[in-house]
Design an enzyme around this catalytic site. Sequence first.
Site, PDB file in Angstrom:
ATOM      1  CD  GLU A 175      -0.664  -5.425   5.351  1.00  0.00           C
ATOM      2  OE1 GLU A 175      -0.861  -4.246   5.710  1.00  0.00           O
ATOM      3  OE2 GLU A 175      -0.915  -5.820   4.184  1.00  0.00           O
ATOM      4  CB  CYS A 190      -0.995  -0.033   1.152  1.00  0.00           C
ATOM      5  SG  CYS A 190      -2.352   1.173   0.936  1.00  0.00           S
ATOM      6  CG  HIS A 239      -3.510  -3.091   3.254  1.00  0.00           C
ATOM      7  ND1 HIS A 239      -2.395  -2.679   3.954  1.00  0.00           N
ATOM      8  CD2 HIS A 239      -4.129  -1.966   2.824  1.00  0.00           C
ATOM      9  CE1 HIS A 239      -2.342  -1.355   3.954  1.00  0.00           C
ATOM     10  NE2 HIS A 239      -3.376  -0.899   3.271  1.00  0.00           N
TER      11      HIS A 239
END
Length: 226
Positions: free
Chosen positions: A171, A91, A169
């Site tokens: 993660e 990001c 994202h």
Amino acid sequence: MTRPALVLEHEADAPAGILAEWAAERGIELEVFAWHGASADGGDPDPSGRPFLVVLGSEASAFDDAVPWLARERAVIDRALDLGVPILGICFGGQHLARALGGTVTRATRPEVGWLEVESLDDAVVPPGRYLQWHRDAFTVPPDAELLARSPVSPQAFRTGPHLGVQFHPEVTPAIAMSWATGYPESVDNAGTTVAEVEAQGDAHAADARLRAYALFDAFLGATSG
């Protein structure tokens, strides 16, 4: 002796999440450097001798040179690039990496927030499906980099050599996503969605998104040793 992989964290509520779980399962040690915390008091991090560098997300804009730590982080990224240390930018981190490689970062035509579909152009690196999106800015693909994924709003992933930048994202866990939804309600409103919808999407899609995240991280790791 190889040093731990270096992770640059910008806010306490934007941690490595699934990336940290993946690294632990793969036997990879991570060292987290927090620009927002005490670790920033001891000087800037050194990327040399690392298997890779990860630059996480941030509420800051990667084109805003008034951000106090932005130039310092750019120096870390530039040094990693000079040393050939593979970089994964997520990001904001993907935007900062894109800028370091000669791309640009600007406001997106509209924000993207929620567990949204990403069109993959390389399934081996970015498995197609939904990922958590949370951004108001967007990068252009750097010169000589390969576009790997896109959405109706912006490029979503690029690769150049061992370096990988993503706009989404991989993660983020549902718990992290909900902390953002409740902590930044204006971002939810501006994207035309709701906290309830972010929660429902997480319940429906997060398990599959986690599998896709592991595949993406594995692909990045494989490219670092290729």
